[in-house]
Design a protein around this motif. Structure first.
Motif, PDB file in Angstrom:
ATOM      1  N   ASP A  41     -76.512  -3.136 -66.129  1.00 13.68           N
ATOM      2  CA  ASP A  41     -75.844  -4.224 -65.417  1.00 13.68           C
ATOM      3  C   ASP A  41     -75.424  -5.368 -66.333  1.00 13.68           C
ATOM      4  O   ASP A  41     -74.777  -6.319 -65.888  1.00 13.68           O
ATOM      5  N   CYS A  42     -75.774  -5.267 -67.617  1.00 16.70           N
ATOM      6  CA  CYS A  42     -75.352  -6.281 -68.588  1.00 16.70           C
ATOM      7  C   CYS A  42     -74.336  -5.719 -69.576  1.00 16.70           C
ATOM      8  O   CYS A  42     -74.063  -6.333 -70.622  1.00 16.70           O
ATOM      9  N   ALA A  43     -73.758  -4.563 -69.255  1.00 16.92           N
ATOM     10  CA  ALA A  43     -72.825  -3.902 -70.170  1.00 16.92           C
ATOM     11  C   ALA A  43     -71.653  -4.794 -70.542  1.00 16.92           C
ATOM     12  O   ALA A  43     -71.119  -4.711 -71.658  1.00 16.92           O
ATOM     13  N   TRP A  44     -71.248  -5.671 -69.632  1.00 23.73           N
ATOM     14  CA  TRP A  44     -70.100  -6.552 -69.891  1.00 23.73           C
ATOM     15  C   TRP A  44     -70.331  -7.466 -71.101  1.00 23.73           C
ATOM     16  O   TRP A  44     -69.389  -7.810 -71.804  1.00 23.73           O
ATOM     17  N   VAL A  45     -71.592  -7.825 -71.345  1.00 20.54           N
ATOM     18  CA  VAL A  45     -71.895  -8.669 -72.509  1.00 20.54           C
ATOM     19  C   VAL A  45     -71.580  -7.911 -73.796  1.00 20.54           C
ATOM     20  O   VAL A  45     -70.952  -8.442 -74.721  1.00 20.54           O
ATOM     21  N   PHE A  46     -71.997  -6.645 -73.850  1.00 20.94           N
ATOM     22  CA  PHE A  46     -71.805  -5.844 -75.050  1.00 20.94           C
ATOM     23  C   PHE A  46     -70.352  -5.396 -75.209  1.00 20.94           C
ATOM     24  O   PHE A  46     -69.955  -4.955 -76.292  1.00 20.94           O
ATOM     25  N   ASP A  47     -69.581  -5.545 -74.144  1.00 24.59           N
ATOM     26  CA  ASP A  47     -68.141  -5.287 -74.222  1.00 24.59           C
ATOM     27  C   ASP A  47     -67.373  -6.518 -74.706  1.00 24.59           C
ATOM     28  O   ASP A  47     -66.146  -6.519 -74.756  1.00 24.59           O
ATOM     29  N   GLY A  48     -68.128  -7.588 -75.007  1.00 26.02           N
ATOM     30  CA  GLY A  48     -67.498  -8.799 -75.527  1.00 26.02           C
ATOM     31  C   GLY A  48     -67.042  -9.774 -74.466  1.00 26.02           C
ATOM     32  O   GLY A  48     -66.357 -10.759 -74.770  1.00 26.02           O
ATOM     33  N   GLU A  49     -67.434  -9.550 -73.211  1.00 28.11           N
ATOM     34  CA  GLU A  49     -67.008 -10.437 -72.135  1.00 28.11           C
ATOM     35  C   GLU A  49     -68.020 -11.562 -71.931  1.00 28.11           C
ATOM     36  O   GLU A  49     -69.204 -11.429 -72.230  1.00 28.11           O
ATOM     37  N   GLY A  50     -67.552 -12.672 -71.388  1.00 26.79           N
ATOM     38  CA  GLY A  50     -68.436 -13.784 -71.074  1.00 26.79           C
ATOM     39  C   GLY A  50     -68.637 -14.746 -72.232  1.00 26.79           C
ATOM     40  O   GLY A  50     -68.447 -14.401 -73.398  1.00 26.79           O
ATOM     41  N   ALA A  51     -69.028 -15.960 -71.884  1.00 25.53           N
ATOM     42  CA  ALA A  51     -69.221 -17.022 -72.876  1.00 25.53           C
ATOM     43  C   ALA A  51     -70.711 -17.342 -73.024  1.00 25.53           C
ATOM     44  O   ALA A  51     -71.402 -17.569 -72.024  1.00 25.53           O
ATOM     45  N   PRO A  52     -71.237 -17.362 -74.258  1.00 25.84           N
ATOM     46  CA  PRO A  52     -72.653 -17.674 -74.475  1.00 25.84           C
ATOM     47  C   PRO A  52     -72.918 -19.176 -74.549  1.00 25.84           C
ATOM     48  O   PRO A  52     -72.146 -19.929 -75.143  1.00 25.84           O
ATOM     49  N   THR A  53     -74.009 -19.596 -73.924  1.00 27.55           N
ATOM     50  CA  THR A  53     -74.446 -20.986 -73.979  1.00 27.55           C
ATOM     51  C   THR A  53     -75.937 -21.035 -74.283  1.00 27.55           C
ATOM     52  O   THR A  53     -76.654 -20.040 -74.126  1.00 27.55           O
ATOM     53  N   GLU A  54     -76.414 -22.187 -74.696  1.00 28.33           N
ATOM     54  CA  GLU A  54     -77.832 -22.339 -74.982  1.00 28.33           C
ATOM     55  C   GLU A  54     -78.646 -22.307 -73.691  1.00 28.33           C
ATOM     56  O   GLU A  54     -78.279 -22.927 -72.693  1.00 28.33           O
ATOM     57  N   LYS A  55     -79.760 -21.583 -73.714  1.00 26.44           N
ATOM     58  CA  LYS A  55     -80.694 -21.585 -72.592  1.00 26.44           C
ATOM     59  C   LYS A  55     -81.687 -22.718 -72.818  1.00 26.44           C
ATOM     60  O   LYS A  55     -82.433 -22.714 -73.784  1.00 26.44           O
ATOM     61  N   LEU A  56     -81.678 -23.678 -71.925  1.00 26.36           N
ATOM     62  CA  LEU A  56     -82.547 -24.841 -72.062  1.00 26.36           C
ATOM     63  C   LEU A  56     -83.890 -24.593 -71.388  1.00 26.36           C
ATOM     64  O   LEU A  56     -83.958 -24.010 -70.300  1.00 26.36           O
ATOM     65  N   ASP A  57     -84.956 -25.041 -72.028  1.00 23.58           N
ATOM     66  CA  ASP A  57     -86.311 -24.769 -71.562  1.00 23.58           C
ATOM     67  C   ASP A  57     -86.853 -25.952 -70.774  1.00 23.58           C
ATOM     68  O   ASP A  57     -87.374 -26.919 -71.333  1.00 23.58           O
ATOM     69  N   GLY A  58     -86.694 -25.878 -69.451  1.00 28.97           N
ATOM     70  CA  GLY A  58     -87.181 -26.955 -68.597  1.00 28.97           C
ATOM     71  C   GLY A  58     -87.526 -26.420 -67.223  1.00 28.97           C
ATOM     72  O   GLY A  58     -88.116 -25.355 -67.094  1.00 28.97           O
ATOM     73  N   SER A  59     -87.146 -27.159 -66.196  1.00 24.83           N
ATOM     74  CA  SER A  59     -87.421 -26.766 -64.819  1.00 24.83           C
ATOM     75  C   SER A  59     -86.111 -26.686 -64.039  1.00 24.83           C
ATOM     76  O   SER A  59     -85.300 -27.620 -64.083  1.00 24.83           O
ATOM     77  N   ASN A  60     -85.895 -25.585 -63.349  1.00 27.68           N
ATOM     78  CA  ASN A  60     -84.654 -25.375 -62.623  1.00 27.68           C
ATOM     79  C   ASN A  60     -84.602 -26.214 -61.343  1.00 27.68           C
ATOM     80  O   ASN A  60     -85.508 -26.162 -60.511  1.00 27.68           O
ATOM     81  N   VAL A  61     -83.545 -27.016 -61.215  1.00 30.49           N
ATOM     82  CA  VAL A  61     -83.354 -27.863 -60.041  1.00 30.49           C
ATOM     83  C   VAL A  61     -81.907 -27.760 -59.586  1.00 30.49           C
ATOM     84  O   VAL A  61     -81.061 -27.189 -60.277  1.00 30.49           O
ATOM     85  N   ARG A  62     -81.626 -28.313 -58.438  1.00 38.04           N
ATOM     86  CA  ARG A  62     -80.244 -28.374 -57.955  1.00 38.04           C
ATOM     87  C   ARG A  62     -79.969 -29.771 -57.417  1.00 38.04           C
ATOM     88  O   ARG A  62     -80.705 -30.288 -56.576  1.00 38.04           O
ATOM     89  N   LEU A  63     -78.903 -30.383 -57.942  1.00 44.44           N
ATOM     90  CA  LEU A  63     -78.517 -31.728 -57.524  1.00 44.44           C
ATOM     91  C   LEU A  63     -77.247 -31.654 -56.700  1.00 44.44           C
ATOM     92  O   LEU A  63     -76.284 -30.975 -57.079  1.00 44.44           O
TER      93      LEU A  63
END
Length: 221
Positions: free
Chosen positions: A57-79
């Motif tokens: 289900d992550c094959a699209w990443v290895f096909d070069g699709e999608g944009a990478p960003t830094e994964k931040l280490d904190g607590s997930n919230v929604r504003l």
């Protein structure tokens, strides 16, 4: 709006060309992504470390699709923001062990409580975040700061970083097992220089996401 009326309105919009099927599906995916557990790029071994076997289900990443960003280490919230003002703060709740046994895998958001000690620093991070230029809507964020998750990034103040607006991009991130392992071993945080980044999240234009963390890899070669 009643469910039947909503279905009729959507059907009418599709028939009239006001919205395309692709646009409708994309909106559903974007709405779902804030709740669904983000898959890790590779399969895991019996020690819960990743092995050099990409998840289908992550094959699209290895096909070069999608944009990478830094994964931040904190607590997930929604504003939730309206006209540049913070109107609601929610935190992610993950399923319990019993709920997981019942097949409940994905987490959900619940309201924070001004009087709950466990929400104190999440609320501090939210209220210390300038949302005046954020578009109206619900924004999934990472709450960070001195009293959140041990503060691995060494921040001096609490804040929230919205995934859709301000997470640092990593355009040079590789996509193979061996290259990612080496890259993450020394990846400095773009958000907090001088500290190691936790990992990478790849974002597909249709809303899908995939992740990999430094600690996912085996400790030895």
């Amino acid at each position: 709006m009643a469910v039947a009326d909503l279905v009729r309105a959507l059907a009418s919009g599709l028939a009239d060309g006001a919205i395309t099927a692709e646009e409708l599906i994309a909106k559903v995916r974007r709405g779902a992504q804030v709740m669904e557990k983000i898959p890790t790029l590779f399969e895991r071994d019996e020690h819960f470390r990743v092995v050099d076997r990409p998840r289908p289900d992550c094959a699209w990443v290895f096909d070069g699709e999608g944009a990478p960003t830094e994964k931040l280490d904190g607590s997930n919230v929604r504003l939730t923001v309206r006209s540049g003002h913070l109107v609601r703060v929610e935190k992610r709740r993950n399923p319990s062990k019993v709920q997981k046994q019942e097949g409940i895998v994905d987490g959900w958001y619940v309201d924070t409580d001004d009087h709950a000690a466990e929400d104190k620093w999440i609320l501090a991070a939210a209220r210390n975040t300038d949302v005046s230029d954020w578009p109206d809507g619900e924004h999934a964020c990472e709450a960070l700061g001195p009293r959140v998750q041990g503060n691995p990034l060494g921040l001096e103040k609490h804040t929230c970083v919205p995934f859709n607006l301000r997470v640092p991009a990593l355009p040079d991130a590789p996509r193979s097992y061996s290259e990612l392992r080496g890259y993450l071993a020394a990846l400095e945080s773009r958000f907090a220089p001088g500290h190691l980044a936790e990992g990478i999240v790849f974002h597909h234009p249709d809303g899908r996401r995939a992740k990999i963390k430094r600690k996912d890899f085996p400790l030895s070669a």
